[in-house]
Design an enzyme around this catalytic site. Structure first.
Site, PDB file in Angstrom:
ATOM      1  N   ASP A 163       0.842  -1.202  -0.042  1.00 47.72           N
ATOM      2  CA  ASP A 163      -0.197   0.005  -0.112  1.00 47.72           C
ATOM      3  C   ASP A 163       0.903   0.915   0.058  1.00 47.72           C
ATOM      4  OD1 ASP A 163       0.855  -1.209   2.872  1.00 47.72           O
ATOM      5  OD2 ASP A 163      -1.009  -0.026   3.476  1.00 47.72           O
ATOM      6  N   HIS A 216       8.846  -0.365   9.708  1.00 43.51           N
ATOM      7  CA  HIS A 216       7.585  -1.781   9.559  1.00 43.51           C
ATOM      8  C   HIS A 216       8.386  -2.283   8.567  1.00 43.51           C
ATOM      9  CE1 HIS A 216       5.206  -0.555  12.383  1.00 43.51           C
ATOM     10  NE2 HIS A 216       4.708   0.566  12.492  1.00 43.51           N
TER      11      HIS A 216
HETATM   12  O1  RIB Z   1       1.155  -1.064  10.678  1.00 44.28           O
HETATM   13  C1  RIB Z   1       2.211  -0.826  10.107  1.00 44.28           C
HETATM   14  C2  RIB Z   1       1.690  -0.507   8.071  1.00 44.28           C
HETATM   15  O2  RIB Z   1       0.918  -0.425   7.944  1.00 44.28           O
HETATM   16  C3  RIB Z   1       3.021  -0.629   7.711  1.00 44.28           C
HETATM   17  O3  RIB Z   1       2.800  -2.035   6.402  1.00 44.28           O
HETATM   18  C4  RIB Z   1       2.935   0.691   7.287  1.00 44.28           C
HETATM   19  O4  RIB Z   1       3.392   0.947   5.677  1.00 44.28           O
HETATM   20  C5  RIB Z   1       1.241  -0.025   6.660  1.00 44.28           C
HETATM   21  O5  RIB Z   1       1.134  -0.337   5.239  1.00 44.28           O
HETATM   22 CA    CA Z   2       2.755  -0.862   4.211  1.00 45.71          CA
END
Ligand code: RIB
Ligand code: CA
Length: 321
Positions: free
Chosen positions: A9, A247
């Site tokens: 995303d 992340h």
């Molecule tokens: O919780 C973190 C995730 O949520 C990551 O992938 C960030 O890009 C959002 O998609």
């Molecule tokens: Ca993400």
């Protein structure tokens, strides 16, 4: 050569993960599919296309627009307060002539699985909606590909949407549970490790200072993208520390350097109900566990080396913290 299909995303941390993958000499990104979350699926595709142009990896990376809502119900819209107006902090990267392929993301995933077979790793960095649709259409997908690595979920760390739920899983738990039950060799890179690996504005300033010439544009981009909303949001959410969890890039580092992570293997499902538990990863350590597939869950990480690996990807010399 490692072959990755990335489903994202495409927001700020996704963009670093994508650029990291495009710069690995032993990785070929066979395509990027997009989903809703940090931004819309069409905007995520546009961001991905512009990132590919900026990084100029020397080979073609097809991009496909995926689902823009979860399997059931509606979607409340992009996370403007975390990832800015366009998902990448409002930064206007140069346009590209490349267009998304005119096909469904699930069909592209199946096509790539047929073409690359057990060399292919599917890496999801957002909701698992596209992958769930793909495995519903082609139930043999888990046996066709090498493995699936996903950023999402949490094992013992606190959640970031509900007490035990992480955004990528909470955003479409039914899709995630379909993937959990499908029979993939599945590895979870969740908040237990992404909260331990943290980046500061100072580290990004050093990245810019030491960036190799072909990564200067990336360095300028990531500093601008994180400045306005990403660091301020994380400052507010993470006990007012001037640092952000890493992340999505952590999932890519796992895919290239799994030795930096410690995992446990346990039967797991995704809770799809529950006022306080929707999107929770439920693991079962009982002697006779529930009927579920085993998942590899990252529980610890050498966070210093993960951050050094990410930053060194873009600098002329190996970067030491
Ligand atoms: O919780 C973190 C995730 O949520 C990551 O992938 C960030 O890009 C959002 O998609
Ligand atoms: Ca993400």
């Amino acid at each position: 050569m490692l072959k990755f299909l990335i489903d994202a995303d495409t927001g700020i941390d996704d963009s670093v993960a994508i650029c990291y993958a495009l710069r690995q000499p032993n990785v070929r990104v066979v395509g990027i599919t997009t989903s809703f979350g940090n931004t819309t699926a069409p905007q995520g595709a546009e961001n991905s296309l512009r990132l590919i142009k900026m990084m100029d990896p020397g080979y073609e990376v097809p991009v496909v627009v995926g689902e823009n809502k979860p399997l059931f119900g509606d979607w409340h819209g992009p996370e403007y307060h975390i990832h800015g107006s366009n998902g990448i902090g409002g930064v206007e990267l140069p346009e590209t002539d490349q267009k998304p392929l005119d096909m469904k993301a699930e069909d592209f995933i199946i096509e790539m699985a047929r073409e690359h077979g057990r060399e292919l790793t599917i890496i999801t960095l957002g909701r698992m909606t596209n992958l769930a649709l793909a495995v519903q259409k082609e139930p043999n997908l888990p046996q066709m590909v090498k493995n699936v690595i996903f950023m999402g979920g949490t094992f013992k760390e606190r959640g970031n949407v509900l007490p035990h739920s992480e955004a990528n899983i909470f955003g479409d738990p039914e899709a995630a549970d379909i993937v959990f039950r499908a029979g993939f060799d599945l590895t979870m890179v969740g908040l237990d490790v992404t909260h331990k690996t943290q980046v500061t504005p100072e580290a990004l300033a050093k990245l810019k200072k030491y960036a190799s010439p072909e990564n200067q544009a990336f360095a300028d981009y990531i500093i601008k993208a994180t400045d306005d909303v990403y660091f301020p949001f994380n400052h507010a959410q993470n006990n007012c520390l001037d640092r952000s969890p890493v992340h999505d890039p952590s999932a890519l580092v796992y895919a290239t350097c799994p030795q930096l992570f410690k995992t446990v293997r346990v039967p797991a499902r995704v809770e799809c109900k529950g006022e306080f538990t929707r999107g929770m990863i439920v693991t079962d350590f009982r002697e006779y566990p529930f009927d579920a597939q085993y998942v590899n869950i990252c529980v610890d990480v050498d966070h210093v080396r993960v951050l050094e690996k990410i930053i060194s990807t873009f600098t002329a010399k190996a970067f030491k913290i």
